[in-house]
Motif scaffolding. Structure first.
Motif, PDB file in Angstrom:
ATOM      1  N   ARG A   1      24.424  60.717  59.245  1.00 23.72           N
ATOM      2  CA  ARG A   1      25.114  60.128  58.087  1.00 23.72           C
ATOM      3  C   ARG A   1      25.641  61.221  57.164  1.00 23.72           C
ATOM      4  NH1 ARG A   1      21.760  55.100  55.815  1.00 23.72           N
ATOM      5  NH2 ARG A   1      23.815  54.362  55.218  1.00 23.72           N
TER       6      ARG A   1
ATOM      7  N   ARG B   1      33.523  60.460  52.894  1.00 19.12           N
ATOM      8  CA  ARG B   1      33.094  59.142  52.401  1.00 19.12           C
ATOM      9  C   ARG B   1      31.687  58.842  52.900  1.00 19.12           C
ATOM     10  NH1 ARG B   1      36.684  56.283  49.722  1.00 19.12           N
ATOM     11  NH2 ARG B   1      38.858  56.875  49.920  1.00 19.12           N
ATOM     12  N   TRP B   2      30.943  58.099  52.065  1.00 22.71           N
ATOM     13  CA  TRP B   2      29.631  57.622  52.459  1.00 22.71           C
ATOM     14  C   TRP B   2      29.812  56.405  53.350  1.00 22.71           C
ATOM     15  CZ3 TRP B   2      26.077  61.031  51.934  1.00 22.71           C
ATOM     16  CH2 TRP B   2      26.085  61.907  50.843  1.00 22.71           C
ATOM     17  N   PRO B   3      28.778  56.001  54.087  1.00 27.51           N
ATOM     18  CA  PRO B   3      28.909  54.845  54.982  1.00 27.51           C
ATOM     19  C   PRO B   3      29.402  53.571  54.285  1.00 27.51           C
ATOM     20  CG  PRO B   3      26.903  56.020  55.505  1.00 27.51           C
ATOM     21  CD  PRO B   3      27.474  56.652  54.251  1.00 27.51           C
ATOM     22  N   ASP B   4      29.120  53.430  52.983  1.00 31.83           N
ATOM     23  CA  ASP B   4      29.575  52.229  52.258  1.00 31.83           C
ATOM     24  C   ASP B   4      31.003  52.363  51.730  1.00 31.83           C
ATOM     25  OD1 ASP B   4      29.314  53.948  50.103  1.00 31.83           O
ATOM     26  OD2 ASP B   4      27.752  52.794  49.097  1.00 31.83           O
ATOM     27  N   GLY B   5      31.652  53.499  52.025  1.00 32.74           N
ATOM     28  CA  GLY B   5      33.056  53.674  51.644  1.00 32.74           C
ATOM     29  C   GLY B   5      33.279  54.479  50.376  1.00 32.74           C
ATOM     30  N   ARG B   6      32.206  54.728  49.620  1.00 24.39           N
ATOM     31  CA  ARG B   6      32.376  55.515  48.392  1.00 24.39           C
ATOM     32  C   ARG B   6      32.772  56.946  48.739  1.00 24.39           C
ATOM     33  NH1 ARG B   6      27.288  56.034  45.784  1.00 24.39           N
ATOM     34  NH2 ARG B   6      26.425  55.469  47.792  1.00 24.39           N
TER      35      ARG B   6
END
Length: 98
Positions: free
Chosen positions: A22, A31-36
């Motif tokens: 991750r 980007r982080w996995p949640d899209g941020r």
């Protein structure tokens, strides 16, 4: 409230292969996995952690990754050709219709 982790060794001991992946993906795509979006500071820290993790766990270092001795693995052109030649048996080849 949990105490912050001050010791990098503690953090590495808690790091799983999934967490490593991750972090590596966050560094690669920003980007982080949640899209941020990953901030510049987060990206720098994540990159440091992925490099240290690789140096501790990378038994089969690929070209331009960190090996167990903490150095960047640089493979020769011949080594890469041999690796891909050996891997070609696992690649599906499609033949165009005549």
């Amino acid at each position: 409230m949990d105490r912050p982790i001050d010791d990098i060794e503690q953090l590495l001991a808690m790091m799983t292969p999934e967490l490593y992946q991750r972090l590596a993906t966050a560094v690669e795509i920003g980007r982080w996995p949640d899209g941020r979006v990953v901030s510049t500071e987060q990206r720098q820290h994540a990159l440091q952690m992925t490099l240290i993790y690789q140096s501790r766990h990378n038994d089969d270092a690929q070209h331009m990754s960190v090996n167990r001795s903490g150095e960047i693995e640089i493979k020769s052109k011949n080594d890469l050709k041999a690796q891909y030649r050996d891997d070609s048996a696992m690649i599906a080849r499609l033949k165009p219709e005549a």
